[in-house]
Design a protein around this motif. Structure first.
Motif, PDB file in Angstrom:
ATOM      1  N   ALA A  47       4.547  -5.696  -8.849  1.00  0.00           N
ATOM      2  CA  ALA A  47       3.536  -5.923  -9.888  1.00  0.00           C
ATOM      3  C   ALA A  47       2.699  -7.171  -9.607  1.00  0.00           C
ATOM      4  O   ALA A  47       1.526  -7.230 -10.002  1.00  0.00           O
ATOM      5  N   GLY A  50      -1.542  -7.922  -4.948  1.00  0.00           N
ATOM      6  CA  GLY A  50      -2.926  -7.479  -5.078  1.00  0.00           C
ATOM      7  C   GLY A  50      -2.981  -5.953  -4.993  1.00  0.00           C
ATOM      8  O   GLY A  50      -2.027  -5.307  -4.558  1.00  0.00           O
ATOM      9  N   ASP A  51      -4.096  -5.386  -5.385  1.00  0.00           N
ATOM     10  CA  ASP A  51      -4.208  -3.932  -5.498  1.00  0.00           C
ATOM     11  C   ASP A  51      -3.845  -3.162  -4.233  1.00  0.00           C
ATOM     12  O   ASP A  51      -3.091  -2.193  -4.288  1.00  0.00           O
ATOM     13  N   ASP A  52      -4.376  -3.575  -3.076  1.00  0.00           N
ATOM     14  CA  ASP A  52      -4.091  -2.840  -1.835  1.00  0.00           C
ATOM     15  C   ASP A  52      -2.612  -2.916  -1.473  1.00  0.00           C
ATOM     16  O   ASP A  52      -1.985  -1.901  -1.148  1.00  0.00           O
ATOM     17  N   ASP A  53      -2.050  -4.120  -1.524  1.00  0.00           N
ATOM     18  CA  ASP A  53      -0.628  -4.289  -1.214  1.00  0.00           C
ATOM     19  C   ASP A  53       0.242  -3.565  -2.239  1.00  0.00           C
ATOM     20  O   ASP A  53       1.273  -2.991  -1.898  1.00  0.00           O
ATOM     21  N   LYS A  54      -0.172  -3.601  -3.495  1.00  0.00           N
ATOM     22  CA  LYS A  54       0.592  -2.949  -4.558  1.00  0.00           C
ATOM     23  C   LYS A  54       0.686  -1.444  -4.305  1.00  0.00           C
ATOM     24  O   LYS A  54       1.759  -0.846  -4.452  1.00  0.00           O
ATOM     25  N   ALA A  55      -0.411  -0.824  -3.899  1.00  0.00           N
ATOM     26  CA  ALA A  55      -0.403   0.615  -3.626  1.00  0.00           C
ATOM     27  C   ALA A  55       0.566   0.942  -2.488  1.00  0.00           C
ATOM     28  O   ALA A  55       1.310   1.928  -2.555  1.00  0.00           O
ATOM     29  N   GLU A  58       4.213   0.362  -3.822  1.00  0.00           N
ATOM     30  CA  GLU A  58       4.610   1.453  -4.720  1.00  0.00           C
ATOM     31  C   GLU A  58       4.919   2.715  -3.930  1.00  0.00           C
ATOM     32  O   GLU A  58       5.878   3.434  -4.233  1.00  0.00           O
TER      33      GLU A  58
END
Length: 146
Positions: A47, A50-55, A58
């Protein structure tokens, strides 16, 4: 330009990672081999990305949960990781943002069964989770735990 190092030769990022790992080890010792505590720690780490790493994190979490449910989630130097029954990390994601690199890395530690003769890869650069990279990651995680 090279990053400044401390008197011990570690960069500020490396020093922060060592401190984070010591904190993790203390928390993991308190929690024992609790899957719930490990899952919470990994999901909290994901959580915070950042968005790219989070995707990517996940996606790796989903893959590991699906194909290697015996691996226990736990953080590894603040990164999402998955350990075997002995508590040893098998696979982890090093987010690009953590060390300001141009790609994330999916790494496999010693307990992973990726052996292929006298030489084999233990880390893979990952820019995006596509059907092709997802299939390859699934195969690698399956092999790692077989």
């Amino acid at each position: 330009m090279a990053e400044k190092t401390t008197s011990s030769g570690l960069s500020a990022d490396e020093r922060a990672a060592v401190k984070e790992r010591a904190k993790e080890l203390r928390a993991q010792e308190k929690a024992g081999k609790s899957r719930e505590a490990g899952t919470k720690a990994v999901l909290d780490a994901i959580a915070a990305l950042g968005d790219d790493d989070k995707a990517l994190a996940e996606g790796l979490h989903r893959i590991v949960s699906d194909v290697a449910p015996d691996l226990v989630p736990k953080t590894y130097y603040g990164m999402p990781g998955y350990a075997n029954a002995d508590g040893r990390i098998v696979v982890f994601l090093q987010p690009a943002g953590k060390f300001k690199t141009r790609y994330s890395t999916v790494g496999f530690e010693g307990p992973a069964h990726l052996d292929d003769g006298d030489m084999w890869a233990t880390a893979f650069a990952l820019l995006a989770l596509t059907p092709i990279t997802e299939k390859k990651l699934t195969e690698l995680v399956k092999a790692a735990v077989s």
